[in-house]
Design an enzyme around this catalytic site. Sequence first.
Site, mmCIF file in Angstrom:
data_model
loop_
_atom_site.group_PDB
_atom_site.id
_atom_site.type_symbol
_atom_site.label_atom_id
_atom_site.label_comp_id
_atom_site.label_asym_id
_atom_site.label_seq_id
_atom_site.Cartn_x
_atom_site.Cartn_y
_atom_site.Cartn_z
ATOM 1 N NE ARG A 119 -4.200 -1.684 1.671
ATOM 2 C CZ ARG A 119 -4.672 -2.523 2.737
ATOM 3 N NH1 ARG A 119 -4.206 -2.179 3.947
ATOM 4 N NH2 ARG A 119 -5.573 -3.393 2.686
ATOM 5 C CE LYS A 141 -0.954 14.103 -14.812
ATOM 6 N NZ LYS A 141 -1.359 14.589 -15.885
ATOM 7 C CD GLU A 183 6.264 16.915 -22.308
ATOM 8 O OE1 GLU A 183 5.747 17.913 -21.941
ATOM 9 O OE2 GLU A 183 5.741 15.789 -22.488
ATOM 10 C CE LYS A 234 4.954 17.836 -13.994
ATOM 11 N NZ LYS A 234 4.851 16.492 -14.830
ATOM 12 C CD GLU A 244 -4.498 16.507 -15.499
ATOM 13 O OE1 GLU A 244 -3.287 16.156 -15.111
ATOM 14 O OE2 GLU A 244 -4.854 16.291 -16.413
ATOM 15 N NE ARG A 248 0.141 17.052 -12.507
ATOM 16 C CZ ARG A 248 0.820 16.311 -11.986
ATOM 17 N NH1 ARG A 248 0.566 16.168 -10.629
ATOM 18 N NH2 ARG A 248 1.823 15.573 -12.300
ATOM 19 C CG ASN A 252 -2.654 17.081 -19.694
ATOM 20 O OD1 ASN A 252 -1.524 16.571 -19.313
ATOM 21 N ND2 ASN A 252 -3.268 17.071 -18.741
ATOM 22 C CG HIS A 255 0.691 15.853 -23.227
ATOM 23 N ND1 HIS A 255 1.406 17.036 -23.508
ATOM 24 C CD2 HIS A 255 1.543 14.994 -22.827
ATOM 25 C CE1 HIS A 255 2.531 16.820 -23.153
ATOM 26 N NE2 HIS A 255 2.725 15.708 -22.609
ATOM 27 C CG HIS A 259 -1.220 10.775 -24.874
ATOM 28 N ND1 HIS A 259 -1.851 11.093 -23.635
ATOM 29 C CD2 HIS A 259 -0.013 10.833 -24.767
ATOM 30 C CE1 HIS A 259 -0.929 11.248 -22.636
ATOM 31 N NE2 HIS A 259 0.192 11.143 -23.445
ATOM 32 C CG HIS A 276 5.854 11.726 -24.944
ATOM 33 N ND1 HIS A 276 4.247 11.384 -24.925
ATOM 34 C CD2 HIS A 276 5.897 12.693 -23.989
ATOM 35 C CE1 HIS A 276 3.832 12.178 -24.181
ATOM 36 N NE2 HIS A 276 4.602 13.045 -23.301
#
Length: 374
Positions: A119, A141, A183, A234, A244, A248, A252, A255, A259, A276
């Site tokens: 956990r 993330k 980025e 960031k 997010e 936040r 993206n 993105h 993606h 990417h």
Amino acid sequence: MNDIEIINSGKVISRIVTGEWISDILPQLKGYRKVYVIYDKNVSALAGSISEMIEDHYPSVLGGMMGIDASEQKKNLDTVMGICSFLLDNNADRKSLVLGIGGGITTDMTGFAASIYKRGVKFAFVPTTLLAQVDAAIGGKTGVNFHQFKNMLGVIRQPEFTFICPEPLETLPQRDFVSGSAEMLKTFILDNGPQNDRYESACHLLEKIHSTPDGVIKYSTRLLPFIISAAAVKAGVVSRDQFENGERRILNLGHTFAHAIEHLSAEEETGQGIAHGEAVAMGIVLAAKLSAALGIANSHLPERLARDFKRVGLPCECPFPLEEMEKAMSVDKKAEGDKIHFILPQSIGHVVVKDLTAKEAIDLTSGGTVICII
Ligand code: GLY
């Protein structure tokens, strides 16, 4: 150099630590019962020297090392289960630190495995790519791809620290370095700095690096402040909106398109695919076209961005017909119902968020008034 802190409700939840040399990481590793090193096999020499330093300075603290294949194909639950088995077999516990060394794929999987094992145990990162140093290894993330969709399973959980050092970039393959530039430039399109010149200065330096043999080595002293600025931007965004729910989302930028491009490129299974950062560069140009079509950006913005990306070595023409991207965009994690939060550049340093369906975005982008030919 001072640490950059990610702060939530007045508490430091993660730190970005900068070092001139890899050995500067050592003070950060003090106090853990054990340190478990998970590394991308492509950086095994670096992982080996960090592990040796741990053994020399903190005898019997190194709990073990595990190399992984850090590819998009192997960014899956099987690899994460392998990391969890390694941690279990070597008695990792809540007083341990799991240290991920590699690019974003490695840090995403290491962070995810450490977040679900018992956990949640502590973890930290040594990002070895530009992309991971300015983006992937900051902000918590973590996750894996699922059913061919990028990062579809994961959690947001913060690393104890992210250690940024220019040394690993000196041996990074050029294509990976250039991919990471996307980025960095994305971050400066979001926040152009107090003098409103960070994006242009970064383009100038990245262009020099791209056109000079051993450019990263020659210009690493000048590069580091840009990496730190991008990381700080960031960190600020994540401090204000860790999960997010609002701000936040701006990270993206490009993105949703990116993606979809990566998804279609993975389906093709030919050649080397699209990295990417390359997809992000294409995605930002498409986002600028969409923005121009909506009258938010000046019609010259997509061309300017495409020109700048080309200067630094980034491809920015999407190789797929836009209609093919609609389905892949609809399953975007950022979609709420059928609407997706599109981040649209207004000018360098300013973006707006607009909710559109994938179809609306594709129709507008393909019918936009600007044709971007490079
Ligand atoms: N890469 C975008 C984010 O971390 O939110």
